[in-house]
Motif scaffolding. Structure first.
Motif, PDB file in Angstrom:
ATOM      1  N   UNK A 181       0.907  -1.121   0.290  1.00  0.00           N
ATOM      2  CA  UNK A 181       0.137   0.088   0.048  1.00  0.00           C
ATOM      3  C   UNK A 181       0.876   1.228   0.049  1.00  0.00           C
ATOM      4  N   UNK A 182       2.214   1.126   0.112  1.00  0.00           N
ATOM      5  CA  UNK A 182       3.165   2.236  -0.075  1.00  0.00           C
ATOM      6  C   UNK A 182       3.042   3.232   1.256  1.00  0.00           C
ATOM      7  N   UNK A 183       2.791   2.432   2.446  1.00  0.00           N
ATOM      8  CA  UNK A 183       2.427   3.260   3.702  1.00  0.00           C
ATOM      9  C   UNK A 183       3.677   3.119   4.686  1.00  0.00           C
ATOM     10  N   UNK A 184       4.702   3.573   4.796  1.00  0.00           N
ATOM     11  CA  UNK A 184       5.608   3.543   5.727  1.00  0.00           C
ATOM     12  C   UNK A 184       5.145   3.622   7.009  1.00  0.00           C
ATOM     13  N   UNK A 185       5.203   2.913   7.945  1.00  0.00           N
ATOM     14  CA  UNK A 185       4.712   3.011   9.391  1.00  0.00           C
ATOM     15  C   UNK A 185       5.861   2.847  10.291  1.00  0.00           C
ATOM     16  N   UNK A 186       7.143   2.714   9.905  1.00  0.00           N
ATOM     17  CA  UNK A 186       8.189   2.247  10.672  1.00  0.00           C
ATOM     18  C   UNK A 186       8.851   3.371  11.450  1.00  0.00           C
ATOM     19  N   UNK A 187       8.491   4.643  11.549  1.00  0.00           N
ATOM     20  CA  UNK A 187       9.239   5.717  11.949  1.00  0.00           C
ATOM     21  C   UNK A 187       8.721   6.291  13.475  1.00  0.00           C
ATOM     22  N   UNK A 188       9.522   6.368  14.257  1.00  0.00           N
ATOM     23  CA  UNK A 188       8.885   6.601  15.647  1.00  0.00           C
ATOM     24  C   UNK A 188      10.103   7.396  16.178  1.00  0.00           C
ATOM     25  N   UNK A 189      10.103   8.414  17.406  1.00  0.00           N
ATOM     26  CA  UNK A 189      10.659   9.246  17.881  1.00  0.00           C
ATOM     27  C   UNK A 189      10.610   9.518  19.378  1.00  0.00           C
ATOM     28  N   UNK A 190      11.382   9.771  20.088  1.00  0.00           N
ATOM     29  CA  UNK A 190      11.474  10.385  21.330  1.00  0.00           C
ATOM     30  C   UNK A 190      12.106  11.480  21.799  1.00  0.00           C
ATOM     31  N   UNK A 191      11.678  12.575  22.475  1.00  0.00           N
ATOM     32  CA  UNK A 191      12.468  13.691  23.037  1.00  0.00           C
ATOM     33  C   UNK A 191      12.090  14.100  24.438  1.00  0.00           C
TER      34      UNK A 191
END
Length: 330
Positions: free
Chosen positions: A302-312
């Motif tokens: 589906x060309x949907x990248x769901x793998x990015x996450x972050x914390x600060x």
């Protein structure tokens, strides 16, 4: 299809640029279909809202401040429908909403809409306990307790503080607002105001200043403003990356491009004072990006990248220094 291809969701974890994010929106009751318009000057606004009107008075206060915003937005609503009009115009380029007239029913309606969106801020001026208590615990509503006739402290603080670089200031201690009178309150009076998580413009240590810098839930305004900045800026940076490349491949090359865009936002947030600094002088944030092989095959299809996450870690601010201990040696 959605109007946005990039959506950043931020959860605020707690232990056991002057453009867009400072623009104020004035809501005014008027007959006819709700309308939205932006003004670059008081003279332009006066063509639609003459001197002596509530809109003109608040706009004049906003634009009289030292750090005034570049523009003001005004939206009209029919009687009893402030919430509907606000919902209609919520995605326009403003960030602080105020009511031209401090009607309690309209204030409650607007507070409910803003709390439900969990994005942007409502600054509401009240003059007594009843006004404060009606807005108690409304997320993202800043309650300003000011009973000086003819003064619009809500407009003054948004005009002076809202457009300053996000993360660079805390709202507590700020003063010197044009046309505003500091109040002389007793400790008991101020304690009563602050018990409702409201803010007063009060004399402390010989200077008129804001007594606090939080919303009606006790969350700090600079934290909420910073959270909104990271959301908007990262959505824009990732969107630019997608738009400006001929193609962003669903592999290490494309994932690196997206990760770099997110890193740009977090570094910018660090430079502005939103993200904390570690003891080694480096910004306290982390980014995690799943590889192509770690992403679900259906998402790849589906060309949907769901793998990015972050914390600060939030830089926060110091609001009290109590106690300072000393000794006198003889």
């Amino acid at each position: 299809m959605p109007l946005k291809d990039v959506n950043v969701i931020i959860d605020l974890m707690k232990p056991a640029p002057k453009v867009g994010l400072g623009t104020p929106l004035l809501l005014v009751e008027a007959v006819g279909t709700p309308a939205y318009k932006e003004y670059l000057s008081l003279e332009a606004l006066a063509a639609d809202y003459a001197s002596g009107t509530a809109v003109h008075a608040k706009a004049q206060t906003i634009l009289a401040q030292k750090n005034r915003p570049a523009k003001i937005a005004v939206a009209s609503f029919e009687t009893g429908a402030a919430d509907a009009a606000l919902d209609t115009f919520y995605n326009r380029a403003w960030h602080f909403v105020l009511l031209a007239e401090n009607d309690p029913a309209d204030q409650l309606d607007v507070a409910n809409v803003v709390a439900g969106k969990d994005f942007k801020l409502f600054v509401a001026q009240v003059a007594d306990n009843t006004g404060r208590e009606a807005l108690a615990d409304k997320a993202r509503t800043v309650i300003v307790d000011h009973d000086v006739a003819g003064e619009h402290l809500d407009a003054a603080i948004v005009g002076d503080l809202g457009s300053q670089t996000v993360g660079s200031i805390t709202w507590k201690f700020k003063g010197g607002f044009a046309g505003m009178t500091g109040r002389y309150l007793s400790e008991a009076q101020l304690a009563e105001i602050e018990a409702d998580n409201a803010i007063a413009y009060v004399h402390k240590a010989g200077k008129a200043q804001l007594s606090e810098g939080y919303d009606a839930t006790g969350e700090y305004i600079d934290v909420l403003h910073g959270q909104d900045f990271v959301k908007v800026d990262m959505e824009n940076e990732v969107q630019y990356a997608l738009q400006n490349a001929p193609k962003v491949p669903f592999d290490a090359r494309g994932i690196s491009l997206i990760t770099a865009a997110a890193t740009t936002t977090l570094q910018r947030a660090f430079n502005q004072g939103i993200v904390a600094q570690r003891e080694d002088g480096q910004p306290s944030y982390t980014i995690q990006a799943l590889s192509r092989d770690q992403v679900d095959a259906q998402d790849r299809a589906e060309r949907n990248y769901k793998g990015l996450s972050f914390q600060f870690e939030l830089a926060g601010a110091i609001h009290r220094v109590d106690p300072i201990k000393g000794e006198i040696l003889v």
